[in-house]
Design a protein around this motif. Structure first.
Motif, PDB file in Angstrom:
ATOM      1  N   GLY A 105       0.996  -1.148   0.196  1.00 16.62           N
ATOM      2  CA  GLY A 105       0.051   0.039   0.115  1.00 16.62           C
ATOM      3  C   GLY A 105       0.961   1.242   0.063  1.00 16.62           C
ATOM      4  N   GLY A 106       0.317   2.370  -0.013  1.00 16.41           N
ATOM      5  CA  GLY A 106       0.866   3.800  -0.072  1.00 16.41           C
ATOM      6  C   GLY A 106       0.058   4.747  -0.631  1.00 16.41           C
ATOM      7  N   LEU A 107       0.772   5.798  -1.089  1.00 19.93           N
ATOM      8  CA  LEU A 107       0.074   7.075  -1.428  1.00 19.93           C
ATOM      9  C   LEU A 107       0.395   7.187  -3.216  1.00 19.93           C
ATOM     10  CD1 LEU A 107      -1.347   9.853  -1.169  1.00 19.93           C
ATOM     11  CD2 LEU A 107       0.801  10.774  -0.371  1.00 19.93           C
ATOM     12  N   ARG A 124     -12.085  -4.167   0.756  1.00 29.67           N
ATOM     13  CA  ARG A 124     -11.391  -2.767   1.437  1.00 29.67           C
ATOM     14  C   ARG A 124     -12.375  -2.105   2.001  1.00 29.67           C
ATOM     15  NH1 ARG A 124     -11.581   0.143  -4.490  1.00 29.67           N
ATOM     16  NH2 ARG A 124     -13.836   0.374  -4.747  1.00 29.67           N
ATOM     17  N   GLN A 125     -12.064  -1.281   3.066  1.00 31.67           N
ATOM     18  CA  GLN A 125     -12.846  -0.568   4.168  1.00 31.67           C
ATOM     19  C   GLN A 125     -12.240   0.857   3.974  1.00 31.67           C
ATOM     20  OE1 GLN A 125     -13.357  -1.995   8.060  1.00 31.67           O
ATOM     21  NE2 GLN A 125     -15.352  -1.044   8.139  1.00 31.67           N
ATOM     22  N   ALA A 126     -13.477   1.621   3.454  1.00 28.78           N
ATOM     23  CA  ALA A 126     -13.023   3.079   3.598  1.00 28.78           C
ATOM     24  C   ALA A 126     -13.645   3.834   4.888  1.00 28.78           C
ATOM     25  CB  ALA A 126     -13.767   4.033   2.482  1.00 28.78           C
ATOM     26  N   VAL A 174      -8.307   1.040   3.477  1.00 28.62           N
ATOM     27  CA  VAL A 174      -7.678   0.010   3.816  1.00 28.62           C
ATOM     28  C   VAL A 174      -7.982  -1.287   3.091  1.00 28.62           C
ATOM     29  CG1 VAL A 174      -6.706  -1.264   5.826  1.00 28.62           C
ATOM     30  CG2 VAL A 174      -7.408   0.923   6.315  1.00 28.62           C
ATOM     31  N   TYR A 175      -7.103  -2.068   2.594  1.00 27.98           N
ATOM     32  CA  TYR A 175      -7.273  -2.925   1.827  1.00 27.98           C
ATOM     33  C   TYR A 175      -6.667  -4.466   2.453  1.00 27.98           C
ATOM     34  CZ  TYR A 175      -8.332  -0.608  -2.335  1.00 27.98           C
ATOM     35  OH  TYR A 175      -8.993   0.391  -3.211  1.00 27.98           O
ATOM     36  N   TYR A 176      -7.853  -5.201   2.875  1.00 25.41           N
ATOM     37  CA  TYR A 176      -7.614  -6.677   3.666  1.00 25.41           C
ATOM     38  C   TYR A 176      -7.532  -7.688   2.749  1.00 25.41           C
ATOM     39  CZ  TYR A 176      -8.741  -3.443   7.382  1.00 25.41           C
ATOM     40  OH  TYR A 176      -8.930  -2.562   8.515  1.00 25.41           O
ATOM     41  N   GLY A 190      -5.810 -10.510   7.185  1.00 25.59           N
ATOM     42  CA  GLY A 190      -4.499  -9.890   7.385  1.00 25.59           C
ATOM     43  C   GLY A 190      -4.898  -8.733   8.069  1.00 25.59           C
ATOM     44  N   GLN A 191      -3.628  -7.828   8.412  1.00 21.62           N
ATOM     45  CA  GLN A 191      -4.112  -6.708   9.377  1.00 21.62           C
ATOM     46  C   GLN A 191      -4.318  -5.465   8.296  1.00 21.62           C
ATOM     47  OE1 GLN A 191      -1.086  -7.708   7.938  1.00 21.62           O
ATOM     48  NE2 GLN A 191      -0.206  -5.821   7.161  1.00 21.62           N
ATOM     49  N   GLY A 192      -4.444  -5.500   7.347  1.00 19.85           N
ATOM     50  CA  GLY A 192      -4.781  -4.610   6.311  1.00 19.85           C
ATOM     51  C   GLY A 192      -3.271  -3.553   5.675  1.00 19.85           C
ATOM     52  N   THR A 193      -3.636  -2.958   4.727  1.00 22.65           N
ATOM     53  CA  THR A 193      -2.682  -1.806   4.159  1.00 22.65           C
ATOM     54  C   THR A 193      -3.246  -0.838   3.640  1.00 22.65           C
ATOM     55  OG1 THR A 193      -0.580  -1.843   2.794  1.00 22.65           O
ATOM     56  CG2 THR A 193      -2.638  -3.097   1.711  1.00 22.65           C
ATOM     57  N   GLN A 194      -2.741   0.505   3.932  1.00 19.03           N
ATOM     58  CA  GLN A 194      -3.625   1.425   3.620  1.00 19.03           C
ATOM     59  C   GLN A 194      -3.346   1.994   2.028  1.00 19.03           C
ATOM     60  OE1 GLN A 194      -5.750   3.695   5.465  1.00 19.03           O
ATOM     61  NE2 GLN A 194      -5.895   4.584   3.410  1.00 19.03           N
TER      62      GLN A 194
END
Length: 115
Positions: A9-11, A38-40, A92-94, A106-110
């Motif tokens: 993940g990232g910007l 994903r969760q916004a 956040v993507y899980y 998983g713990q998720g990645t932004q």
């Protein structure tokens, strides 16, 4: 129970690309399905893409044609290639697995997409 670790993940600016990885602690060969959710902020978690043990893939309408889910069995890893990213993809993507031992997250990645 399988452990899942997301990364990648990232910007990124709108129109850009990212590739997310989900590394499993054990073989994914017998896992029935692996998925990306994903969760916004302020929204419910939603299904983005699924890949079954047979290799069948399914996508949410909002990402069809832009995202691709794939897997590398030798590395026990599932990927989500995200192209033509939009600000509304920010979340956040899980990673999720469903198999004989039950389900895991998983713990998720932004992922943040700037306009």
């Amino acid at each position: 129970q399988v452990q899942l670790v997301e990364s990648g993940g990232g910007l990124v600016q709108a129109g850009g690309s990212l590739r997310l990885s989900c590394a499993a602690s054990e073989s994914i060969f017998n896992i029935n399905a692996m998925s990306w959710y994903r969760q916004a902020p302020g929204k419910q978690r939603e299904l983005v893409a699924v890949i079954t043990s047979g290799g069948t893939t399914t996508y949410a309408d909002s990402v069809k044609g832009r995202f691709t889910i794939s897997r590398e069995l030798a590395k026990n890893t599932v990927y989500l290639q995200m192209n033509s990213l939009k600000p509304e993809d920010t979340a956040v993507y899980y990673c999720n697995s469903v198999g004989p031992g039950g389900g895991s997250w998983g713990q998720g990645t932004q992922v943040t997409v700037s306009s």
